[in-house]
Design a protein around this motif. Structure first.
Motif, PDB file in Angstrom:
ATOM      1  N   LEU A  14     135.725 117.108  -9.954  1.00 56.38           N
ATOM      2  CA  LEU A  14     135.412 118.534 -10.049  1.00 56.38           C
ATOM      3  C   LEU A  14     136.119 119.151 -11.255  1.00 56.38           C
ATOM      4  N   SER A  15     135.611 120.294 -11.682  1.00 56.83           N
ATOM      5  CA  SER A  15     136.220 121.028 -12.786  1.00 56.83           C
ATOM      6  C   SER A  15     136.647 122.395 -12.299  1.00 56.83           C
ATOM      7  N   ALA A  16     137.749 122.894 -12.856  1.00 52.15           N
ATOM      8  CA  ALA A  16     138.221 124.236 -12.514  1.00 52.15           C
ATOM      9  C   ALA A  16     137.408 125.275 -13.270  1.00 52.15           C
ATOM     10  N   PRO A  17     137.267 126.464 -12.726  1.00 54.76           N
ATOM     11  CA  PRO A  17     136.600 127.551 -13.462  1.00 54.76           C
ATOM     12  C   PRO A  17     137.319 127.816 -14.781  1.00 54.76           C
ATOM     13  N   LEU A  18     136.597 128.327 -15.746  1.00 58.98           N
ATOM     14  CA  LEU A  18     137.184 128.597 -17.039  1.00 58.98           C
ATOM     15  C   LEU A  18     138.187 129.733 -17.002  1.00 58.98           C
ATOM     16  N   GLU A  19     137.951 130.716 -16.128  1.00 63.20           N
ATOM     17  CA  GLU A  19     138.836 131.865 -16.035  1.00 63.20           C
ATOM     18  C   GLU A  19     139.444 131.920 -14.660  1.00 63.20           C
ATOM     19  N   ASN A  20     140.791 131.793 -14.600  1.00 59.04           N
ATOM     20  CA  ASN A  20     141.506 131.812 -13.329  1.00 59.04           C
ATOM     21  C   ASN A  20     142.596 132.883 -13.339  1.00 59.04           C
ATOM     22  N   ALA A  21     142.490 133.820 -14.269  1.00 58.03           N
ATOM     23  CA  ALA A  21     143.579 134.777 -14.445  1.00 58.03           C
ATOM     24  C   ALA A  21     143.772 135.688 -13.262  1.00 58.03           C
ATOM     25  N   ASP A  22     142.724 135.886 -12.457  1.00 62.19           N
ATOM     26  CA  ASP A  22     142.834 136.822 -11.348  1.00 62.19           C
ATOM     27  C   ASP A  22     143.374 136.191 -10.093  1.00 62.19           C
ATOM     28  N   GLU A  23     143.807 134.939 -10.138  1.00 59.88           N
ATOM     29  CA  GLU A  23     144.246 134.251  -8.919  1.00 59.88           C
ATOM     30  C   GLU A  23     145.741 134.266  -8.761  1.00 59.88           C
ATOM     31  N   ALA A  37     162.391 124.760  -8.741  1.00 59.33           N
ATOM     32  CA  ALA A  37     161.394 124.932  -7.696  1.00 59.33           C
ATOM     33  C   ALA A  37     160.057 125.255  -8.345  1.00 59.33           C
ATOM     34  N   PRO A  38     158.958 124.695  -7.850  1.00 61.21           N
ATOM     35  CA  PRO A  38     157.654 124.938  -8.466  1.00 61.21           C
ATOM     36  C   PRO A  38     157.200 126.377  -8.275  1.00 61.21           C
ATOM     37  N   SER A  39     156.566 126.932  -9.287  1.00 63.47           N
ATOM     38  CA  SER A  39     156.003 128.277  -9.198  1.00 63.47           C
ATOM     39  C   SER A  39     154.560 128.190  -8.715  1.00 63.47           C
ATOM     40  N   ARG A  40     153.997 129.326  -8.333  1.00 68.47           N
ATOM     41  CA  ARG A  40     152.601 129.362  -7.926  1.00 68.47           C
ATOM     42  C   ARG A  40     151.711 128.906  -9.081  1.00 68.47           C
ATOM     43  N   GLU A  41     152.051 129.368 -10.301  1.00 77.71           N
ATOM     44  CA  GLU A  41     151.266 129.005 -11.471  1.00 77.71           C
ATOM     45  C   GLU A  41     151.285 127.496 -11.722  1.00 77.71           C
ATOM     46  N   SER A  42     152.452 126.869 -11.548  1.00 77.15           N
ATOM     47  CA  SER A  42     152.541 125.432 -11.802  1.00 77.15           C
ATOM     48  C   SER A  42     151.765 124.631 -10.767  1.00 77.15           C
ATOM     49  N   ILE A  43     151.733 125.118  -9.540  1.00 74.96           N
ATOM     50  CA  ILE A  43     150.983 124.416  -8.496  1.00 74.96           C
ATOM     51  C   ILE A  43     149.485 124.523  -8.765  1.00 74.96           C
ATOM     52  N   ILE A  44     149.023 125.716  -9.136  1.00 68.43           N
ATOM     53  CA  ILE A  44     147.598 125.889  -9.452  1.00 68.43           C
ATOM     54  C   ILE A  44     147.225 125.065 -10.687  1.00 68.43           C
ATOM     55  N   PRO A  56     151.985 133.626  -2.410  1.00 69.10           N
ATOM     56  CA  PRO A  56     153.323 133.936  -2.950  1.00 69.10           C
ATOM     57  C   PRO A  56     154.441 133.775  -1.934  1.00 69.10           C
ATOM     58  N   LYS A  57     154.239 134.256  -0.701  1.00 70.43           N
ATOM     59  CA  LYS A  57     155.306 134.135   0.301  1.00 70.43           C
ATOM     60  C   LYS A  57     155.551 132.683   0.655  1.00 70.43           C
ATOM     61  N   ALA A  58     154.471 131.909   0.753  1.00 68.10           N
ATOM     62  CA  ALA A  58     154.628 130.485   1.070  1.00 68.10           C
ATOM     63  C   ALA A  58     155.394 129.776  -0.028  1.00 68.10           C
ATOM     64  N   VAL A  59     155.133 130.152  -1.296  1.00 68.66           N
ATOM     65  CA  VAL A  59     155.849 129.546  -2.410  1.00 68.66           C
ATOM     66  C   VAL A  59     157.326 129.924  -2.353  1.00 68.66           C
ATOM     67  N   GLY A  66     139.024 126.502  -3.764  1.00 69.70           N
ATOM     68  CA  GLY A  66     139.337 127.739  -3.047  1.00 69.70           C
ATOM     69  C   GLY A  66     140.344 127.502  -1.942  1.00 69.70           C
ATOM     70  N   ASP A  67     140.169 126.413  -1.189  1.00 72.85           N
ATOM     71  CA  ASP A  67     141.101 126.089  -0.116  1.00 72.85           C
ATOM     72  C   ASP A  67     142.496 125.782  -0.661  1.00 72.85           C
ATOM     73  N   LEU A  68     142.550 124.972  -1.719  1.00 76.15           N
ATOM     74  CA  LEU A  68     143.839 124.576  -2.286  1.00 76.15           C
ATOM     75  C   LEU A  68     144.592 125.784  -2.849  1.00 76.15           C
ATOM     76  N   VAL A  69     143.869 126.647  -3.562  1.00 74.64           N
ATOM     77  CA  VAL A  69     144.511 127.827  -4.144  1.00 74.64           C
ATOM     78  C   VAL A  69     144.937 128.801  -3.047  1.00 74.64           C
ATOM     79  N   ALA A  70     144.125 128.923  -1.996  1.00 79.65           N
ATOM     80  CA  ALA A  70     144.446 129.842  -0.908  1.00 79.65           C
ATOM     81  C   ALA A  70     145.729 129.434  -0.178  1.00 79.65           C
ATOM     82  N   MET A  71     146.054 128.154  -0.213  1.00 80.44           N
ATOM     83  CA  MET A  71     147.294 127.695   0.426  1.00 80.44           C
ATOM     84  C   MET A  71     148.529 128.084  -0.377  1.00 80.44           C
ATOM     85  N   VAL A  72     148.339 128.398  -1.663  1.00 78.53           N
ATOM     86  CA  VAL A  72     149.468 128.693  -2.537  1.00 78.53           C
ATOM     87  C   VAL A  72     149.719 130.202  -2.546  1.00 78.53           C
TER      88      VAL A  72
END
Length: 217
Positions: free
Chosen positions: A208-217, A188-195, A106-109, A98-104
């Motif tokens: 750790l494992s990522a959730p199976l569904e991340n489409a809403d992020e 330049a890396p996209s938000r999707e590539s960073i996640i 759109p404006k920051a990217v 959650g912390d890692l994804v929250a840092m990514v």
């Protein structure tokens, strides 16, 4: 060699003190042109046109293109917001992912991608101006590494991940991959590539494992 070319070829004088309060539009224009065309193609004329200022005005403040670029880089805003006495504090969502994804954000990217383009544009100058490389590293790389380090330590403190993981190595992965894509793949890396990097490399590396569904992020 024209007068402008001769001036542009002069080495930059680093470490000067300057009041930038009147110069910000010009410095921003220099960064925009640098990101678009690169240092070798960039001219003072281009910057003057972008900033809607006279070329003579620029040369009264900067004796060469190199000097202008060094000042522009030195005044470049960091891509991460500054809090707590200038130190960036990453979001605290309660989980490492959650912390890692929250840092990514759109404006920051978007801001980071512009900075990466600037680094690509000035790459040819770095070998001649080590201080320029140091300034770019301080602005673009170190804050990101520190933010990864903070969220990794949080995860250790709440017993989410093992205390023996290599925090320093894992903290550098995201910024290192972004730099690799920018410098060697010219992308330049996209938000999707960073996640994707977070889910397929960083999380498995700490068990750790990522959730199976991340489409809403």
């Amino acid at each position: 060699m024209t007068t402008e070319t001769a001036r542009d070829a002069e080495p930059a004088r680093l470490g000067r003190k300057r009041d930038h309060s009147r110069d910000q539009d010009i410095l921003d224009a220099a960064l925009d042109v640098l990101a678009e065309v690169g240092y070798n193609t960039m001219t003072v004329d281009m910057v003057a046109t972008r900033a809607k200022a006279g070329k003579a005005t620029l040369y009264r403040r900067w004796s060469s293109k190199a000097e202008l670029v060094v000042d522009a880089i030195a005044c470049m805003k960091r891509p991460l917001p500054q809090e707590r006495d200038g130190t960036y504090v990453p979001p605290d969502t309660g989980t490492l992912r959650g912390d890692l994804v929250a840092m990514v954000k759109p404006k920051a990217v978007t801001d980071s991608n512009r900075h990466l383009k600037i680094m690509i544009g000035v790459a040819s100058m770095m070998s001649q101006e080590p201080q320029l490389f140091e300034a770019l590293t301080a602005i673009m790389v170190k804050p990101r590494v520190e933010s990864y380090r903070v969220v990794m330590q949080r995860a250790i403190d709440r017993c989410e991940i093992r205390p023996d993981i290599d925090v320093e190595l894992l903290s550098s992965l995201g910024p290192a991959m972004a730099m690799y894509r920018a410098m060697y793949e010219q992308q330049a890396p996209s938000r999707e590539s960073i996640i994707h990097l977070i889910d397929t490399v960083i999380l498995p590396a700490v068990g750790l494992s990522a959730p199976l569904e991340n489409a809403d992020e």
